[in-house]
Design an enzyme around this catalytic site. Structure first.
Site, PDB file in Angstrom:
ATOM      1  N   HIS A  69      11.635  44.978 -51.868  1.00 45.33           N
ATOM      2  CA  HIS A  69      12.224  45.015 -50.517  1.00 45.33           C
ATOM      3  C   HIS A  69      11.326  45.814 -49.586  1.00 45.33           C
ATOM      4  CE1 HIS A  69      13.770  48.660 -52.433  1.00 45.33           C
ATOM      5  NE2 HIS A  69      14.241  49.114 -51.280  1.00 45.33           N
ATOM      6  N   HIS A  71      11.640  48.513 -47.636  1.00 45.38           N
ATOM      7  CA  HIS A  71      11.697  49.958 -47.359  1.00 45.38           C
ATOM      8  C   HIS A  71      10.359  50.619 -47.673  1.00 45.38           C
ATOM      9  CE1 HIS A  71      16.395  50.145 -47.567  1.00 45.38           C
ATOM     10  NE2 HIS A  71      15.950  49.733 -46.389  1.00 45.38           N
ATOM     11  N   ASP A  73       9.294  53.276 -49.025  1.00 46.22           N
ATOM     12  CA  ASP A  73       8.981  53.889 -50.317  1.00 46.22           C
ATOM     13  C   ASP A  73       8.766  52.854 -51.421  1.00 46.22           C
ATOM     14  OD1 ASP A  73      11.808  53.430 -50.020  1.00 46.22           O
ATOM     15  OD2 ASP A  73      12.205  54.699 -51.758  1.00 46.22           O
ATOM     16  N   HIS A  74       8.833  51.577 -51.061  1.00 47.28           N
ATOM     17  CA  HIS A  74       8.522  50.500 -51.998  1.00 47.28           C
ATOM     18  C   HIS A  74       7.356  49.641 -51.508  1.00 47.28           C
ATOM     19  CE1 HIS A  74      12.199  51.073 -54.472  1.00 47.28           C
ATOM     20  NE2 HIS A  74      12.587  51.649 -53.350  1.00 47.28           N
ATOM     21  N   HIS A 127      21.403  45.673 -50.223  1.00 45.44           N
ATOM     22  CA  HIS A 127      20.704  46.919 -49.876  1.00 45.44           C
ATOM     23  C   HIS A 127      19.814  46.639 -48.664  1.00 45.44           C
ATOM     24  CE1 HIS A 127      18.857  50.820 -50.615  1.00 45.44           C
ATOM     25  NE2 HIS A 127      17.659  50.245 -50.604  1.00 45.44           N
ATOM     26  N   ASP A 150      16.024  48.314 -55.617  1.00 47.41           N
ATOM     27  CA  ASP A 150      17.163  49.160 -55.271  1.00 47.41           C
ATOM     28  C   ASP A 150      18.469  48.363 -55.248  1.00 47.41           C
ATOM     29  OD1 ASP A 150      15.292  51.142 -55.064  1.00 47.41           O
ATOM     30  OD2 ASP A 150      15.641  51.595 -52.955  1.00 47.41           O
ATOM     31  N   HIS A 189      14.276  53.649 -58.866  1.00 45.34           N
ATOM     32  CA  HIS A 189      14.400  55.113 -58.749  1.00 45.34           C
ATOM     33  C   HIS A 189      14.966  55.733 -60.012  1.00 45.34           C
ATOM     34  CE1 HIS A 189      13.737  55.543 -54.332  1.00 45.34           C
ATOM     35  NE2 HIS A 189      14.221  54.318 -54.293  1.00 45.34           N
TER      36      HIS A 189
END
Length: 273
Positions: A69, A71, A73-74, A127, A150, A189
């Site tokens: 996805h 975001h 942090d990915h 998400h 996530d 995570h």
């Protein structure tokens, strides 16, 4: 500070190898290696240099980036990773136009290969509206794997930032729970201890969850990851995958699975244990 939040580990099978590469505070990136062709894919490579170090150690060729996805942090390592291997034509897969360096957009049921490994895309919006899980199988029928980003965590699920309870029900119950029980789950995570603490709040009598919670705390105390899980384990311990279960519904004071999902997410958002 130490280089990784968990000790990096490798899951090896005759045909595929999966390296967990911890990133940031609690993220996991992965290197998926096809043992036959030595071609590999990086999953959510937010820290490209760590992925390149792993590729060097494995002596494999990066062909693919799998982005779950958009975001940061990915997905925010995609541009840099592509630039760091200019000699390679990297295919960057994802289900959302917001993903950096995306060059091959995928949807539910789309399939492609990493070396000789088969990858099937599972569209799991909630998400984020463009979230994809990647289900990996081999020609020899070895244990499959799924990279769930996530959407599905060990013992939990992602917050519904861009979706609704019925969407997460579709993702977890209609889609992911139908994968073979022995499918290994590699999520985005390291949230397992807190997730299982909440799972025990929902089902205090669940002995499987109690055992897994004790194990997860020991793993983390030893700086070890709690990944991977399996679909079978999640169906026994993860309340968000157990919304059809009467004990979970009773906790949520409803007998309807989708409203159970909504109740769990709301309660978990505010849960401090």
């Amino acid at each position: 500070s130490r280089q990784f939040h968990s000790r990096p580990i490798t899951i090896s099978q005759p045909d595929m190898k999966i390296r967990l590469v911890p990133a940031l505070e609690d993220n996991y990136m992965y290197l998926l290696v096809d043992e036959e062709t030595r071609q590999c894919a990086a999953v959510d490579p937010v820290e490209p240099q760590k992925i390149l170090d792993a590729i060097k150690e494995e002596n494999c060729t990066l062909t693919t980036i799998l982005t779950t996805h958009h975001h940061w942090d990915h997905a925010n390592g995609n541009d840099k990773l592509v630039k760091l291997v200019p000699s390679q034509k990297i295919v960057v897969y994802g289900g959302d136009d917001r993903i950096p360096a995306l060059n091959t957009k995928v949807g539910h049921g789309d399939q492609f290969k990493v070396g000789n490994l088969n990858v099937k895309c599972l569209f799991t919006p909630c998400h984020t509206t463009g979230h994809i899980c990647y289900y990996v199988t081999s020609t020899s029928g070895e244990q499959p794997a799924v990279f769930t980003g996530d959407t599905l965590f060990v013992g939990g699920c992602g917050k519904f930032f861009e979706g609704t309870p019925d969407m997460m029900y579709s993702a977890l119950v209609t889609i992911l729970s139908k994968l073979p029980g022995n499918t290994r789950v590699f999520c985005g995570h390291e949230y397992t201890v807190n997730n299982l603490k909440y799972a025990l709040h929902v089902e205090p009598e669940n002995t499987t969850t109690k055992e897994k919670f004790t194990w997860a705390k020991e793993q983390r105390a030893n700086n070890l990851p709690t990944i991977p899980s399996s679909i079978e384990e999640e169906l026994k311990t993860n309340p968000f995958m157990r919304v059809d279960n009467s004990a979970v519904q009773k906790h949520c004071r409803t007998s309807e699975p989708v409203s159970t999902m909504g109740f769990l997410r709301e309660e978990k958002n505010n849960f401090r244990g």
